[in-house]
Design a protein around this motif. Structure first.
Motif, short mmCIF file in Angstrom:
data_model
loop_
_atom_site.label_atom_id
_atom_site.label_comp_id
_atom_site.label_asym_id
_atom_site.label_seq_id
_atom_site.Cartn_x
_atom_site.Cartn_y
_atom_site.Cartn_z
N SER A 30 -83.39 -24.78 -3.18
CA SER A 30 -84.74 -24.49 -3.03
C SER A 30 -85.20 -25.11 -1.64
CB SER A 30 -85.77 -24.82 -3.85
OG SER A 30 -85.72 -26.18 -4.42
N SER B 236 -89.37 -29.01 -3.20
CA SER B 236 -88.21 -28.29 -3.60
C SER B 236 -87.83 -29.08 -4.94
CB SER B 236 -87.01 -28.68 -2.52
OG SER B 236 -87.39 -28.27 -1.30
N THR C 82 -90.31 -27.95 -7.77
CA THR C 82 -90.15 -26.56 -7.98
C THR C 82 -88.75 -26.47 -8.69
OG1 THR C 82 -91.03 -26.01 -5.82
CG2 THR C 82 -89.61 -24.38 -7.15
N ALA C 83 -87.65 -27.21 -8.42
CA ALA C 83 -86.45 -27.31 -9.19
C ALA C 83 -86.68 -27.69 -10.52
CB ALA C 83 -85.16 -28.11 -8.52
N ALA D 199 -84.48 -21.72 -6.41
CA ALA D 199 -84.12 -22.77 -7.34
C ALA D 199 -83.77 -22.23 -8.52
CB ALA D 199 -85.48 -23.43 -8.07
N ALA E 288 -80.21 -27.23 -7.79
CA ALA E 288 -81.37 -26.42 -7.57
C ALA E 288 -82.32 -26.88 -6.62
CB ALA E 288 -82.27 -26.14 -9.04
N THR E 289 -82.54 -28.22 -6.57
CA THR E 289 -83.48 -28.78 -5.32
C THR E 289 -82.58 -28.40 -3.99
OG1 THR E 289 -83.95 -30.80 -6.88
CG2 THR E 289 -84.10 -31.08 -4.46
#
Lengths: 252, 317, 318
Positions: free
Chosen positions: C115, C230, C233-234, C88, C111-112
């Motif tokens: 990840s 994901s 997290t992102a 991410a 970023a998603t």
């Protein structure tokens, strides 16, 4: 009825099953027997769509497993594979309730809970219903898994080595229960089983597998004969009839 | 003894010398004497680090009977930084300003060796733990020490974060050249002891039972090895900061290309590989590509991938 | 039962209120109640957003951790031990370089994607590892994270963005202000989404065979789980930064007591995650008052200790 047509399967370079074809009528217990590496477990997994078919077809009551939705099949057939070393911390009751998942889809009703209670009773798990399965003995775990599969309440029940890890008492009780379930609830149970005497005692139908091919199938009198066993396992045995049941002695 | 690996040794030696000469002489713009002195110091540091890391890794593999974990994977370089920080913390608290230079370094070494031995005892000698458990524990210990160092630095001086950054991240550009005169004798002394131990090392490599059966004082020898490893790790970390996978990388290259795998051979070959990698890498990145301070990142990346491959291959066998 | 709920509610309220009134800016209850405008500003612009951010982050990370543990069939997996966090961070870095003008939302989507790819690669690698050695899994995941992290470090160094990268790497709530954290509410929605498929996730955790037997689309549920992981997290890396171990420690702590049936455990995991992260953040603000220790440092110290404890406690059967 189960219809299997020219089923073949290769794993890696090795052909595990060659051109398997048979029909099984509804009801009763059938046992798949044969030496190690004959393809018994693979056959069971293929029938339960856990592995994909290379060729051929499997159908339960006309439902082709390749063409039927997974959630529909989950109400038709259930399977317990050999190794179920799961790391989840679920209580016995929770695990068995997951057997009802195909029916309640996440919203258990009173009927589901009653069903689970009956299965826990049947598998002698009532006392330990709140215990976490990762803290139980191998035999208790095995019974919990069988209870889960029975709770699924499917017409066809496929069990790979259900007597694994079980002591004499529980092994016998489970076979009795399975027989009872098959006869009184009109289930069709298919086992992969190593203990040939248990098979002889409780099975109605036998499928002898060797090197990926069916070499004999039929009832006790057709399959469990000295010559057929010699053919399947390559050993000489003696067969005695005690209390009207065949006992196969292969210890010496 | 060197016969079967003579060609390897000669070519690695020549390669090292080539890189060293290139490193010293390439594109010297102004005063030669200044450039040589400046680059010379840096070169000495790089060579010292290379030898220290390669030697400590090979020794560690022998002492622990495996080739997967290394001192830095076990978090021991983070441990050294932690010790440095704690000492700084307490010395700062009691105003021990005169405590500098060699004395400070020696105290750090002393504490490092004792803590290292204690940790090693705690992790390795109690119970039969799998190498994966040790590796994982070590990596988490590394994170623990780093977080703790971070924490102490915050408490010491909440405003300046920069000091910490340079402590916790390795950079071959900002090596501590003023430590050469302490570090060099220590590394040479360590190598001397390794040389003395060279025959015993072969026996230790056969395992505890065999070593005891052959009459080697197993415990004493392993502890001597560990003390040497602790000092080498401490010196290299003091010079350049933590580099997690460099030891793993060079030791496994050495295992691949060394035919006669006695310790002398392995240590020399892995040291030469380490020198080639560091001096050559620094030359290429700093002088040719004009990229600053990226060598350590590249080494960590390649080293990490190597470690992944070793893990995956280890289980396939 | 009612007593438990009441106690739980009271303790998080106490923590939350404490969090509201701990900080450098003068803010006390009497002043706030007297309706000082300045005090109201501090409360609405800084303290309230920060406290919400902490709770949201803590609970979302804990939930994401348990989802990953179900998907990977390993109780040592969480976003920092599977390369997801580093992926991410790499994604945000790449987005910042390639499209510096874009909104935070767009960067977060990139970023998603990163990840998601990172977690997918991790799961692919897992297929080649023996299930008999559960410790290999986090080991490989941490290494993968390290490799991805060093790629990010390389790019950041060359693009002169090391400063930014270190902000994303070190999780810290001190920069949370109104207008800069609202995206974290998305994690709340995603957590609700996870709760809706709690049964399915529990079944996935029992293995592929049992999932198929129960008629589940194993791949679809796994993918859905990974998408939630994901995205969460992102969002967290983009707004707060990386915080290690919460996703690992909290589920392992909670399942000691309530087990792994997510229908039951998920709310508790979220609750404990939120509370403990609040506690860490408050501690970080108090220890060297008026300065702050970032929450990632506090969690790094306590979390790694707890992790080591978890590891060595079970060393008899490894």
């Amino acid at each position: 009825m189960i219809e299997i047509k020219n089923l073949s399967k290769s794993l890696g370079n090795k052909q595990v099953l060659k051109d398997i074809a048979f029909n099984l009528p509804k009801g009763g217990i059938s046992s798949i027997i044969g030496p190690n590496g004959a393809g018994k477990s693979t056959l069971l997994c293929l029938m339960a769509r856990l592995l994909s078919l290379d060729s051929g077809s499997v159908a339960f009551d006309g439902l082709d497993i390749a063409k039927t939705r997974d959630d529909t099949l989950a109400k038709k057939i259930s399977i317990l594979t050999q190794s179920n070393a799961i790391s989840s911390r679920l209580s016995v009751e929770q695990l068995v309730m997951f057997g009802r998942f195909p029916h309640h889809r996440g919203r258990p009703r009173l009927a589901d809970e009653e069903f689970v209670t009956i299965m826990l009773e049947l598998m002698e798990l009532t006392d330990i219903r709140f215990d976490f399965i990762d803290e139980l003995s191998g035999g208790q775990q095995q019974r919990a898994f069988i209870a889960m599969i029975l709770a699924q309440d499917t017409d066809y029940i496929l069990l790979d080595e259900p007597l694994n890890n079980l002591d004499m008492k529980h092994a016998r009780n489970i076979m009795k229960t399975l027989k009872d379930v098959a006869d009184n609830m009109n289930k069709t149970i298919i086992l992969v089983i190593h203990d040939i005497n248990f098979a002889a005692h409780y099975s109605d139908y036998f499928i002898g597998l060797k090197q990926g091919e069916i070499i004999v199938r039929g009832d006790v009198d057709t399959v469990l004969t000295q010559s057929q066993i010699k053919l399947i396992y390559d050993i000489d045995v003696s067969i005695n009839i005690i209390n009207n049941k065949k006992h196969i002695f292969y210890y010496s | 003894m060197f016969k079967s690996d003579r060609n390897t040794l000669i070519s690695l030696g020549l390669l090292s010398i080539t890189f060293i000469i290139l490193f010293l002489t390439y594109n010297v713009g102004g005063s030669w004497s200044f450039a040589l002195a400046f680059r010379g110091k840096k070169l000495v540091v790089l060579v010292l680090i290379a030898i220290a890391i390669a030697t400590s890794t090979i020794l560690f593999h022998t002492a622990t009977q495996n080739r997967i974990i290394t001192p830095s994977i076990m978090g021991f370089d983070a441990l050294f930084i932690f010790i440095q920080t704690v000492l700084l913390f307490f010395m700062g608290a009691i105003q021990f300003i005169s405590f500098e230079g060699i004395a400070k370094f020696l105290v750090e070494m002393g504490v490092m060796v004792s803590v290292f031995l204690a940790m090693f005892y705690w992790l390795f000698l109690r119970g039969n733990r799998s190498v994966y458990l040790l590796a994982l524990t070590g990596i988490i210990l590394g994170i623990f020490f780093r977080s703790l160092v971070n924490f102490i630095f915050r408490i010491l001086d909440p405003n300046s974060f920069a000091v910490l950054q340079s402590e916790l991240f390795s950079s071959f550009n900002a090596v501590e050249t003023n430590l050469i005169f302490i570090a060099a004798p220590m590394i040479i002394a360590c190598l001397f002891f390794v040389y003395l131990l060279r025959y015993k090392l072969e026996i230790i490599a056969l395992g505890k039972n065999t070593a005891v059966a052959l009459g080697v004082n197993y415990r004493a020898t392993v502890f001597a090895m560990l003390a040497i490893i602790a000092i080498l790790v401490a010196v290299s970390t003091a010079l350049v900061g933590p580099i997690t996978f460099f030891g793993l990388l060079v030791s496994h290259l050495a295992y691949q290309i060394t035919k006669h795998q006695n310790h002398l051979n392995l240590i020399i070959i892995s040291s030469l590989i380490a020198i080639c990698t560091l001096v050559g890498g620094q030359f290429i990145f700093e002088k040719l590509l004009n990229m600053q301070a990226t060598l350590s990142i590249v080494i960590e990346c390649i080293g990490g991938i190597t470690f992944l491959l070793i893990l995956m291959r280890a289980h396939k066998k | 039962m009612l007593l438990k709920y009441t106690l739980a509610l009271i303790s998080i309220l106490i923590l939350f209120t404490t969090s509201l009134f701990v900080g450098v800016g003068e803010l006390n209850i009497s002043g706030y109640l007297n309706g000082s405008h300045e005090q109201e500003l501090i409360m609405l612009a800084s303290r309230l957003p920060r406290s919400f951010a902490v709770v949201l982050t803590g609970s979302a990370l804990a939930i994401v951790g348990v989802i990953m543990q179900k998907v990977a069939h390993n109780k040592f997996v969480e976003p920092t031990t599977a390369g997801t966090m580093d992926s991410a961070a790499l994604g945000i870095l790449v987005a910042s370089i390639l499209m510096p003008q874009s909104s935070l939302m767009a960067k977060m989507l990139v970023a998603t994607g990163f990840s998601l790819v990172g977690s997918w690669v991790f799961l692919r690698i897992l297929k080649h590892l023996p299930i008999t050695n559960p410790l290999l899994v986090p080991l490989v995941g941490i290494m993968l994270g390290g490799v991805i992290g060093s790629v990010a470090g390389f790019i950041a160094y060359e693009a002169d963005l090391i400063q930014y990268l270190s902000i994303w790497i070190s999780g810290d709530f001190s920069g949370i202000l109104r207008g800069r954290y609202e995206m974290l509410w998305l994690t709340f929605g995603l957590s609700i989404g996870a709760y809706l498929i709690a049964d399915q996730l529990t079944i996935i955790g029992m293995g592929k065979n049992i999932s198929l037997n129960l008629g589940l689309n194993y791949r679809a549920i796994t993918s859905l789980g990974l998408i939630i992981v994901s995205m969460v997290t992102a969002i967290i890396v983009a707004t707060v930064g990386m915080i290690p171990f919460i996703g690992l420690i909290i589920p392992n702590l909670v399942n000691r007591f309530v087990g792994d049936d997510l229908r039951q455990a998920l709310p508790i995991i979220a609750y404990v995650g939120g509370c403990l992260t609040l506690l860490c953040d408050i501690a970080g603000r108090l220890i060297i008052f008026p300065y702050e220790v970032p929450v990632s440092t506090i969690v790094g110290v306590t979390g790694s200790l707890a992790f080591i404890f978890l590891l060595l406690k079970r060393d008899t059967n490894v």
